[in-house]
Design a protein around this motif. Sequence first.
Motif, PDB file in Angstrom:
ATOM      1  N   PRO A  94       0.801  -1.233   0.000  1.00 21.42           N
ATOM      2  CA  PRO A  94       0.000   0.000   0.000  1.00 21.42           C
ATOM      3  C   PRO A  94       0.830   1.277   0.000  1.00 21.42           C
ATOM      4  O   PRO A  94       0.310   2.330  -0.405  1.00 21.42           O
ATOM      5  CB  PRO A  94      -0.825  -0.129   1.285  1.00 21.42           C
ATOM      6  N   ALA A  95       2.094   1.218   0.425  1.00 25.21           N
ATOM      7  CA  ALA A  95       2.942   2.411   0.429  1.00 25.21           C
ATOM      8  C   ALA A  95       3.140   2.967  -0.977  1.00 25.21           C
ATOM      9  O   ALA A  95       3.472   4.145  -1.140  1.00 25.21           O
ATOM     10  CB  ALA A  95       4.291   2.102   1.073  1.00 25.21           C
ATOM     11  N   GLN A  96       2.948   2.123  -2.018  1.00 29.25           N
ATOM     12  CA  GLN A  96       3.088   2.557  -3.408  1.00 29.25           C
ATOM     13  C   GLN A  96       1.749   2.681  -4.127  1.00 29.25           C
ATOM     14  O   GLN A  96       1.714   3.010  -5.312  1.00 29.25           O
ATOM     15  CB  GLN A  96       3.985   1.572  -4.168  1.00 29.25           C
ATOM     16  N   ASP A  97       0.644   2.432  -3.434  1.00 29.74           N
ATOM     17  CA  ASP A  97      -0.683   2.406  -4.047  1.00 29.74           C
ATOM     18  C   ASP A  97      -1.415   3.702  -3.753  1.00 29.74           C
ATOM     19  O   ASP A  97      -1.767   3.993  -2.609  1.00 29.74           O
ATOM     20  CB  ASP A  97      -1.458   1.208  -3.484  1.00 29.74           C
ATOM     21  N   VAL A 107      11.357  15.614   3.738  1.00 32.40           N
ATOM     22  CA  VAL A 107      10.122  15.317   3.014  1.00 32.40           C
ATOM     23  C   VAL A 107       9.866  16.409   1.986  1.00 32.40           C
ATOM     24  O   VAL A 107       9.692  17.583   2.334  1.00 32.40           O
ATOM     25  CB  VAL A 107       8.939  15.187   3.989  1.00 32.40           C
ATOM     26  N   GLU A 108       9.794  15.998   0.724  1.00 30.99           N
ATOM     27  CA  GLU A 108       9.622  16.953  -0.368  1.00 30.99           C
ATOM     28  C   GLU A 108       8.350  16.658  -1.145  1.00 30.99           C
ATOM     29  O   GLU A 108       7.878  15.513  -1.211  1.00 30.99           O
ATOM     30  CB  GLU A 108      10.850  16.926  -1.271  1.00 30.99           C
ATOM     31  N   ARG A 109       7.823  17.687  -1.732  1.00 31.93           N
ATOM     32  CA  ARG A 109       6.541  17.631  -2.435  1.00 31.93           C
ATOM     33  C   ARG A 109       6.521  16.529  -3.499  1.00 31.93           C
ATOM     34  O   ARG A 109       7.362  16.498  -4.404  1.00 31.93           O
ATOM     35  CB  ARG A 109       6.275  18.978  -3.093  1.00 31.93           C
ATOM     36  N   GLY A 110       5.569  15.601  -3.374  1.00 31.84           N
ATOM     37  CA  GLY A 110       5.354  14.580  -4.390  1.00 31.84           C
ATOM     38  C   GLY A 110       6.414  13.499  -4.460  1.00 31.84           C
ATOM     39  O   GLY A 110       6.343  12.641  -5.351  1.00 31.84           O
ATOM     40  N   ALA A 111       7.363  13.481  -3.533  1.00 29.63           N
ATOM     41  CA  ALA A 111       8.476  12.540  -3.624  1.00 29.63           C
ATOM     42  C   ALA A 111       8.044  11.136  -3.202  1.00 29.63           C
ATOM     43  O   ALA A 111       7.171  10.950  -2.349  1.00 29.63           O
ATOM     44  CB  ALA A 111       9.645  13.005  -2.774  1.00 29.63           C
ATOM     45  N   ASN A 112       8.702  10.153  -3.808  1.00 26.98           N
ATOM     46  CA  ASN A 112       8.483   8.744  -3.484  1.00 26.98           C
ATOM     47  C   ASN A 112       9.753   8.228  -2.819  1.00 26.98           C
ATOM     48  O   ASN A 112      10.831   8.251  -3.410  1.00 26.98           O
ATOM     49  CB  ASN A 112       8.186   7.965  -4.759  1.00 26.98           C
ATOM     50  N   TYR A 113       9.632   7.735  -1.580  1.00 26.30           N
ATOM     51  CA  TYR A 113      10.787   7.307  -0.785  1.00 26.30           C
ATOM     52  C   TYR A 113      11.071   5.811  -0.909  1.00 26.30           C
ATOM     53  O   TYR A 113      11.976   5.300  -0.246  1.00 26.30           O
ATOM     54  CB  TYR A 113      10.609   7.758   0.676  1.00 26.30           C
ATOM     55  N   GLY A 114      10.317   5.135  -1.783  1.00 22.69           N
ATOM     56  CA  GLY A 114      10.765   3.853  -2.289  1.00 22.69           C
ATOM     57  C   GLY A 114      10.305   2.591  -1.603  1.00 22.69           C
ATOM     58  O   GLY A 114      10.441   1.507  -2.162  1.00 22.69           O
ATOM     59  N   TYR A 115       9.792   2.680  -0.373  1.00 22.70           N
ATOM     60  CA  TYR A 115       9.436   1.443   0.317  1.00 22.70           C
ATOM     61  C   TYR A 115       8.158   0.853  -0.290  1.00 22.70           C
ATOM     62  O   TYR A 115       7.258   1.603  -0.640  1.00 22.70           O
ATOM     63  CB  TYR A 115       9.206   1.719   1.813  1.00 22.70           C
ATOM     64  N   PRO A 116       8.053  -0.491  -0.455  1.00 20.14           N
ATOM     65  CA  PRO A 116       9.021  -1.533  -0.097  1.00 20.14           C
ATOM     66  C   PRO A 116       9.943  -1.945  -1.234  1.00 20.14           C
ATOM     67  O   PRO A 116      10.596  -2.983  -1.145  1.00 20.14           O
ATOM     68  CB  PRO A 116       8.099  -2.683   0.282  1.00 20.14           C
ATOM     69  N   ILE A 117      10.014  -1.132  -2.279  1.00 19.71           N
ATOM     70  CA  ILE A 117      10.851  -1.497  -3.431  1.00 19.71           C
ATOM     71  C   ILE A 117      12.320  -1.381  -3.081  1.00 19.71           C
ATOM     72  O   ILE A 117      13.148  -2.227  -3.467  1.00 19.71           O
ATOM     73  CB  ILE A 117      10.501  -0.603  -4.643  1.00 19.71           C
ATOM     74  N   VAL A 118      12.678  -0.322  -2.332  1.00 13.96           N
ATOM     75  CA  VAL A 118      14.061  -0.143  -1.877  1.00 13.96           C
ATOM     76  C   VAL A 118      14.064   0.182  -0.393  1.00 13.96           C
ATOM     77  O   VAL A 118      13.113   0.736   0.151  1.00 13.96           O
ATOM     78  CB  VAL A 118      14.792   0.979  -2.647  1.00 13.96           C
ATOM     79  N   SER A 119      15.134  -0.187   0.253  1.00 12.07           N
ATOM     80  CA  SER A 119      15.381   0.144   1.656  1.00 12.07           C
ATOM     81  C   SER A 119      16.826  -0.216   1.936  1.00 12.07           C
ATOM     82  O   SER A 119      17.378  -1.142   1.328  1.00 12.07           O
ATOM     83  CB  SER A 119      14.458  -0.648   2.591  1.00 12.07           C
ATOM     84  N   ASN A 120      17.454   0.496   2.863  1.00 13.37           N
ATOM     85  CA  ASN A 120      18.810   0.122   3.256  1.00 13.37           C
ATOM     86  C   ASN A 120      18.811  -0.972   4.322  1.00 13.37           C
ATOM     87  O   ASN A 120      19.852  -1.284   4.899  1.00 13.37           O
ATOM     88  CB  ASN A 120      19.586   1.343   3.727  1.00 13.37           C
ATOM     89  N   GLY A 121      17.643  -1.559   4.581  1.00 12.92           N
ATOM     90  CA  GLY A 121      17.525  -2.741   5.424  1.00 12.92           C
ATOM     91  C   GLY A 121      16.981  -3.905   4.611  1.00 12.92           C
ATOM     92  O   GLY A 121      16.776  -3.803   3.395  1.00 12.92           O
ATOM     93  N   LEU A 130       5.020   9.642  -0.625  1.00  7.92           N
ATOM     94  CA  LEU A 130       4.654   8.234  -0.527  1.00  7.92           C
ATOM     95  C   LEU A 130       5.900   7.361  -0.408  1.00  7.92           C
ATOM     96  O   LEU A 130       7.029   7.857  -0.416  1.00  7.92           O
ATOM     97  CB  LEU A 130       3.817   7.803  -1.735  1.00  7.92           C
ATOM     98  N   GLY A 131       5.676   6.054  -0.282  1.00  8.22           N
ATOM     99  CA  GLY A 131       6.800   5.124  -0.163  1.00  8.22           C
ATOM    100  C   GLY A 131       7.428   5.103   1.209  1.00  8.22           C
ATOM    101  O   GLY A 131       8.619   4.833   1.350  1.00  8.22           O
ATOM    102  N   HIS A 132       6.612   5.345   2.250  1.00  2.62           N
ATOM    103  CA  HIS A 132       7.108   5.327   3.623  1.00  2.62           C
ATOM    104  C   HIS A 132       6.711   4.018   4.300  1.00  2.62           C
ATOM    105  O   HIS A 132       5.707   3.400   3.955  1.00  2.62           O
ATOM    106  CB  HIS A 132       6.520   6.501   4.409  1.00  2.62           C
ATOM    107  N   ARG A 133       7.483   3.651   5.335  1.00  2.00           N
ATOM    108  CA  ARG A 133       7.196   2.430   6.080  1.00  2.00           C
ATOM    109  C   ARG A 133       6.450   2.749   7.378  1.00  2.00           C
ATOM    110  O   ARG A 133       5.240   2.604   7.446  1.00  2.00           O
ATOM    111  CB  ARG A 133       8.478   1.639   6.357  1.00  2.00           C
ATOM    112  N   ASN A 134       7.164   3.191   8.403  1.00  2.00           N
ATOM    113  CA  ASN A 134       6.533   3.447   9.702  1.00  2.00           C
ATOM    114  C   ASN A 134       7.096   4.747  10.262  1.00  2.00           C
ATOM    115  O   ASN A 134       8.114   4.750  10.959  1.00  2.00           O
ATOM    116  CB  ASN A 134       6.793   2.284  10.663  1.00  2.00           C
TER     117      ASN A 134
END
Length: 388
Positions: free
Chosen positions: A191-194, A262-276, A230-234
């Motif tokens: 859902p983080a990407q939906d 946090v920037e306007r309209g940015a996608n932070y990638g989770y769960p597609i990418v993560s440094n964990g 979008l693209g956030h976890r917790n």
Amino acid sequence: MHPSVHGLRVLLLPALLAMAACGGAKAPAVAGVEAADGTALPFTVTPVHAFKEPWAMAFLPDGRLLVTEKAGHLQLFDLKTGTATEIHGVPQVDYGGQGGFGDVVLHPDFANNRVLYLSYAEAGQGDTRGAAVARATLALDAAGGGTLQDLKVIWRQVPKVEGRGHYGHRMAFDRTGKLWISSSERQKFDPAQDMASNLGKIVRLNDDGSVPADNPFASQGGVAAQVWSLGHRNVLGLAFDAQGRLWAQEMGPKGGDELNLVERGANYGYPIVSNGDHYDGRDIPDHPTRPEFAAPKITWNPVISPAGLLIYSGSQFPDWKGNAFIGGLSSHSLVRITFDGGNAHEAARYDMGQRIREVEQGPDGALWLLEDGEDGSDGRLLKLTPAA
């Protein structure tokens, strides 16, 4: 990844620990506050009171303190008398796991309108639940207590899902009076990407819960119109710096806790990418493999389990003005962050000996912490002032 500063520890005397755990009158300042190597730490820690599983706090203009307790109680604490009084008229919360009462913030014009906002886990149909935010007016009485009046839910996570984790529901107001809410992905990943869901997002609303027309996805309508990023976890901390930039910290999976600008309209990638990585050991590609996603300014591995975020603006610690402070749960720490424009670095880590759930700045510029009080136990309210 920026290296952490290790080896700092707050040594709390056992007798004072017992005194603070009782939740009685204000305890004296903790003696013997020092680092593991014997050097003095830059603050004195004073245990003030104990609350039952506290989660968040907000100072009223008169200096009293509102504290949410996860099981569904809102306490009004008088620092002068050391007494806590329960506020009535709160919404019913779905308590369990990570769910229950969450954040409390004041309307920017609270001194005149007495309006505040509460976030909490709300039950849905069947075995489902989701975060909600309610707006209400605080009516205080002469006896030192009070009631919430005209309570109205102005925002909900969509959809409600099974499980009791990753609500997020931190809140902050910006300088223009817009309300920002972190909506975590409820441990459901996709859902983080939906954009048909507001899970795994940071949302931006007007103070009445309506959607600003200038939100980046407003033209899509529905819950997508609420979304700023979008693209956030917790996400368990939101704070604006003096330049009006929004910073957010979030718990990563196995490794990869993050601090993001946090920037306007940015996608932070989770769960597609993560440094964990996933807890079952499956790999998640790191951020550098997908440069189209916004990368964190700091990642932590081993994790700090961040909770609560404050950007300091007071005068008691003048050298720390503009620094950020993050509470650490599994790391039992208070983490200090410095900024260089849009970049950030961990400057120091102070071992508090307990899980730190919340960080706030008091009216006099002192730092205030709430211990987590995990699993229904007491969590202490701590006041940090400059070391003598």
